[in-house]
Design an enzyme around this catalytic site. Structure first.
Site, PDB file in Angstrom:
ATOM      1  N   TYR A 212      12.445  31.521   5.083  1.00 41.06           N
ATOM      2  CA  TYR A 212      11.218  32.085   5.618  1.00 41.06           C
ATOM      3  C   TYR A 212      11.062  32.401   7.179  1.00 41.06           C
ATOM      4  CZ  TYR A 212       9.169  31.181   1.110  1.00 41.06           C
ATOM      5  OH  TYR A 212       8.656  31.109  -0.365  1.00 41.06           O
TER       6      TYR A 212
ATOM      7  N   ARG B 202      -9.694  -0.288  15.410  1.00 41.05           N
ATOM      8  CA  ARG B 202      -9.837   0.496  14.099  1.00 41.05           C
ATOM      9  C   ARG B 202     -10.795   0.197  13.285  1.00 41.05           C
ATOM     10  NH1 ARG B 202      -4.021   0.988  11.306  1.00 41.05           N
ATOM     11  NH2 ARG B 202      -4.503  -1.097  10.686  1.00 41.05           N
TER      12      ARG B 202
ATOM     13  N   MET C  32       8.624  24.741   0.297  1.00 40.07           N
ATOM     14  CA  MET C  32       7.959  23.987  -0.275  1.00 40.07           C
ATOM     15  C   MET C  32       8.674  22.970  -1.400  1.00 40.07           C
ATOM     16  SD  MET C  32       4.692  24.364  -2.709  1.00 40.07           S
ATOM     17  CE  MET C  32       3.586  25.017  -1.586  1.00 40.07           C
TER      18      MET C  32
ATOM     19  N   LYS D  45       0.933  -1.289  -0.083  1.00 33.29           N
ATOM     20  CA  LYS D  45       0.076  -0.154   0.132  1.00 33.29           C
ATOM     21  C   LYS D  45       0.685   1.271  -0.026  1.00 33.29           C
ATOM     22  CE  LYS D  45      -0.258  -0.042   5.125  1.00 33.29           C
ATOM     23  NZ  LYS D  45      -1.197  -0.219   6.056  1.00 33.29           N
TER      24      LYS D  45
END
EC number: 5.1.1.1
Length: 367
Positions: A263, A135, A312, A37
């Site tokens: 930043y 779950r 980013m 997965k």
């Protein structure tokens, strides 16, 4: 092979090693389900599945139907179990010969109806029981209800029942895990007696394989172990991480004392420093938690701390004490720089780091 851009190297030789090591812990008749997965835990699910299929793995597991469909489209013929199927995808599951893990009354009833609509007979399904993870899964007292539904139809047939261990890597939780195993054995005994035919049992994940051999049953499921992590240093020594995330130095700066980097001016240089900018950022899977010296990269075999906030598309690192130049290779994680150590230092786990690698990152396969 030179690295000229941010690249995830996938080493299929390491995958073979991990598969064989984990198989060596099993009895000859115990089947092996490989969990592929999340793009093969952030690598490349199709490449992983094709290679494991060549090694004669018994089963694949995916989380969602779309993941199983992608494997079928790539030519994978080995049985594929969908761990978390949603009713909206039941038609596609049957059309692509996928096998659902059904976990509550809604999914069981709904899938039986869809199987009837497709004129199926004995379509293979798996029944998930909750033994403590809380779950997904039926409860122990749901067995009678499940049997009633199964005996009222010939459209489906249970191939296996399964459960999932909550803390198999934590030996301080051994009594809880043993209780889960005991509960599952009790459920399996009642289920098989009432359904009237033999079904397979599987409960162990990677840590279950390594720590609870008495619970291997008919099949085991391994995800993180195949990708090189054993959730314990003593097992990590026997496994080889299959993925290495690498990049290059785009630019080098020399900054003066008091100058800031990135930043929000999150980093202020205490002295003259050299910094390197690397083309990888939180859009590539290196999240902001690794900024401000909680994370690092390796350049020329030395740690270069990430300074300032992760951008980013870029990170900046301190290379003041490293003799390097623009264009040199950078290792974010992989050989010589453990994803485990990097993740733990930032307060997370290797699973999150390796599965976060963006699909925009180039993949190369080492065979």
């Amino acid at each position: 092979m030179g690295i000229y851009e941010t690249t995830l190297e996938i080493d299929l030789r390491a995958l073979t090693h991990n598969f064989q090591f984990l198989k060596s812990k099993l009895q000859p008749k115990t089947k092996f389900m490989a969990v592929v997965k999340a793009f093969g835990y952030g690598s490349d699910a199709i490449e992983i599945a094709k290679h494991l299929e060549s090694l004669e793995v018994d089963y694949f597991a995916v989380a969602y139907t779309s993941e199983g469909m992608a494997l079928r489209d790539a030519g994978i013929e080995t049985p594929i179990m969908v761990l978390h199927p949603l009713p909206i995808h039941f038609d596609e599951i049957i059309e692509r010969c996928l096998e659902p893990s059904l976990y509550n009354a809604k999914t069981l009833k709904g899938f039986i109806e869809v199987a009837k609509k497709h004129a199926q007979k004995d379509y293979p399904i798996h029944i998930k029981f909750n033994t403590g993870l809380n779950r997904l899964g039926f409860w122990e007292n749901d067995v009678e209800y499940i049997i009633e539904k199964l005996k009222a139809t010939s459209s489906v047939k249970v191939l296996s029942i399964l459960s999932h261990l909550a803390a198999s890597e934590d030996l301080t939780e051994r009594s809880f895990t043993q209780h889960q195993i005991g509960t599952f054995k009790k459920i399996a005994s009642e289920f098989e007696r009432k359904v009237g035919y033999e079904v397979k049992m599987h409960q162990c994940n990677t840590s279950g394989i390594l720590n609870y051999p008495e619970a291997h049953f008919d099949m085991v499921r391994s995800g993180i172990g195949l990708y090189g992590f054993g959730n314990d240093p003593k097992f990590d020594d026997h496994l080889r991480p299959i993925a290495s995330l690498k990049s290059v130095i785009s630019q080098i700066h020399t900054i003066e004392p008091g100058e800031t980097v990135g930043y929000n001016r999150a980093y202020k240089a205490p002295y003259f420093q050299r910094t390197a900018t690397i083309p990888v950022g939180h859009a590539d899977g290196i999240s902001r938690i690794y900024g401000n010296e909680k994370g690092w990269v390796m350049i020329k075999g030395k740690k270069a701390p990430i300074i300032g906030n992760v951008c980013m598309d870029m990170i900046m690192v301190n290379i003041t004490d490293i003799d390097c130049k623009e264009g040199d290779e950078v290792v974010i994680f992989g050989k010589g720089s453990s994803a485990n150590a990097l993740a733990e230092n930032a307060g997370t786990i290797s699973y999150e780091l390796i599965t976060s690698v963006s699909q925009r990152v180039k993949r190369t396969v080492l065979r």
